[in-house]
Design an enzyme around this catalytic site. Sequence first.
Site, PDB file in Angstrom:
ATOM      1  N   ASP A  10    -134.978   0.541 -63.989  1.00  0.00           N
ATOM      2  CA  ASP A  10    -136.356   0.872 -64.342  1.00  0.00           C
ATOM      3  C   ASP A  10    -137.308  -0.299 -64.129  1.00  0.00           C
ATOM      4  O   ASP A  10    -138.533  -0.104 -64.143  1.00  0.00           O
ATOM      5  CB  ASP A  10    -136.437   1.358 -65.790  1.00  0.00           C
ATOM      6  CG  ASP A  10    -135.931   0.328 -66.787  1.00  0.00           C
ATOM      7  OD1 ASP A  10    -134.847  -0.238 -66.532  1.00  0.00           O
ATOM      8  OD2 ASP A  10    -136.601   0.085 -67.806  1.00  0.00           O
ATOM      9  N   ASP A  53    -128.313   0.583 -63.567  1.00  0.00           N
ATOM     10  CA  ASP A  53    -128.596  -0.156 -64.785  1.00  0.00           C
ATOM     11  C   ASP A  53    -128.172   0.706 -65.973  1.00  0.00           C
ATOM     12  O   ASP A  53    -128.393   1.923 -65.991  1.00  0.00           O
ATOM     13  CB  ASP A  53    -130.095  -0.471 -64.870  1.00  0.00           C
ATOM     14  CG  ASP A  53    -130.418  -1.335 -66.071  1.00  0.00           C
ATOM     15  OD1 ASP A  53    -129.508  -2.026 -66.571  1.00  0.00           O
ATOM     16  OD2 ASP A  53    -131.581  -1.315 -66.521  1.00  0.00           O
ATOM     17  N   ASP A 326     -83.366  31.931 -20.401  1.00  0.00           N
ATOM     18  CA  ASP A 326     -84.353  32.997 -20.558  1.00  0.00           C
ATOM     19  C   ASP A 326     -83.635  34.283 -20.957  1.00  0.00           C
ATOM     20  O   ASP A 326     -82.641  34.682 -20.328  1.00  0.00           O
ATOM     21  CB  ASP A 326     -85.123  33.213 -19.255  1.00  0.00           C
ATOM     22  CG  ASP A 326     -86.299  34.155 -19.438  1.00  0.00           C
ATOM     23  OD1 ASP A 326     -87.373  33.666 -19.834  1.00  0.00           O
ATOM     24  OD2 ASP A 326     -86.131  35.362 -19.199  1.00  0.00           O
ATOM     25  N   ASP A 343     -89.200  38.944 -32.589  1.00  0.00           N
ATOM     26  CA  ASP A 343     -89.162  37.674 -33.317  1.00  0.00           C
ATOM     27  C   ASP A 343     -87.816  37.471 -33.995  1.00  0.00           C
ATOM     28  O   ASP A 343     -87.272  36.356 -34.030  1.00  0.00           O
ATOM     29  CB  ASP A 343     -90.274  37.644 -34.378  1.00  0.00           C
ATOM     30  CG  ASP A 343     -91.669  37.520 -33.765  1.00  0.00           C
ATOM     31  OD1 ASP A 343     -91.753  37.230 -32.549  1.00  0.00           O
ATOM     32  OD2 ASP A 343     -92.659  37.709 -34.489  1.00  0.00           O
ATOM     33  N   GLU A 369     -89.843  33.870 -24.536  1.00  0.00           N
ATOM     34  CA  GLU A 369     -88.405  34.048 -24.765  1.00  0.00           C
ATOM     35  C   GLU A 369     -87.582  33.037 -23.977  1.00  0.00           C
ATOM     36  O   GLU A 369     -86.396  33.253 -23.726  1.00  0.00           O
ATOM     37  CB  GLU A 369     -87.991  35.476 -24.371  1.00  0.00           C
ATOM     38  CG  GLU A 369     -88.085  35.793 -22.886  1.00  0.00           C
ATOM     39  CD  GLU A 369     -89.458  36.292 -22.461  1.00  0.00           C
ATOM     40  OE1 GLU A 369     -89.543  36.928 -21.396  1.00  0.00           O
ATOM     41  OE2 GLU A 369     -90.440  36.059 -23.187  1.00  0.00           O
TER      42      GLU A 369
END
Length: 462
Positions: A10, A53, A326, A343, A369
Amino acid sequence: MAGQILIADDLSLNRTVLRGKLTSACYRTITANGGIAALALARSHKPDLVLLDYHMPDMDGLAVCQELRADPKTRDIPVILFSATADHGHRLSALAAGADDFLAKPLDEIYLLGRIRSLLRSVAHRDEWRLHPNTALQAGLAEAAGAFVVQPHLSLLSGQPDASAGWLSTLAAIWPEARLTGTSVANALGLDAPEQAPDLFVISPEALAISGLHVIAELRSRSATRHSEICIILPPAARANAAMALDLGAADILTLPLDRAESRLRLEKIIAHKQLADAQRRTLESQLGLAAFDPLTGLHNRNHAVTRLSRTITQDQGKFALLLIDLDRFKEINDQHGHNAGDDILQQVARRMQTDLRKSDILCRYGGEEFLLAMPNADLETARHVAERLCARIADDAFQLRNSDTRLTVTASIGISVHGAPKHPLTGEMLNQLLEASDKALRSAKLTGRNRVVSAQANVLA
């Protein structure tokens, strides 16, 4: 870019003096003439550090600090509170409110700048994670918001064996829940692995008197201890060394005589910072690991496999075989039974192929694959034997689909190329030739009936 520092006081003269010191040190500054203005500027500008402060008429620094810590947008901004009243209560209140440090007026300029440098280094490290495009890495920041480490490991470095018991007793009184050990500087610098290092080294004045401040830099430079935090204990007469200690890598300074409550608050803040850093590293290690693997099959992915191959090439000049594998008519499986079935087959094929490969073999999912098997120190006869065994493992037993009574028979075609080491050391260019040769051999296997092994012609690899 230099760090931006918010100065809140201040008194205009105090702001001007501080701004001049920080500008001379090449920092950018913004100023506020009270607590309310400081809070607004912190939220709008998000400075790298705030100097507050303690006593301001509209809203004191303590309340501002508490508001900053309560706001997710500002809670991680380092805060240094300062006051002309430097009694015990002010110090504890500031640290308990979340301030990173509390300084008494008139401010020690050398220490202040050292503390600012130390805190801004932490900000820069933290922001490297916050700005990272990988959101999973940013999650490491959130991990630290969980349960606090209730029993951190603190290791006392004492230069005199007869002083260790006293310091350990003092630390036990400060943090009874902590795991406390004592060791010498030499033993600390001789640690072999990070798991042997404590969360925090507390360096006694005796150890500093014998080894000097450079022990901080030594601990920071060793692979086993560089992630441990460091706190030093200084007598008032040696306070001038505090800024240098921070620059060398100390996280904080405890000044004699030690105040239990203040020391506990400072040590807890150090451990909280380490917990955050550890969470970030764990997340990074996890992400790096995931980046090397195919999430479906658990095998190494193509990029990681090629990197390993390149490294193996420079280390091994023996014969080297590459097998491209493959699965036959795999598109029909996806079309007739769905991609979940496909999968499932890929996962089971990967497990079958891993059954009895050598440790030195590199198996990866090459794409779709297709799989790649690299075999260091393998001649054509060995590679063909392995390829035929893989074909048999895949084809001999039908695959049971999950959640279904369906069993599918799957076959694979394999193309082989082998590099003969004696005349032609394996290079990156040769690796590409081997891959092309294996691919050509694989296509030949497909065209001549599938479920078979074909090796590249010798002149392809000459």
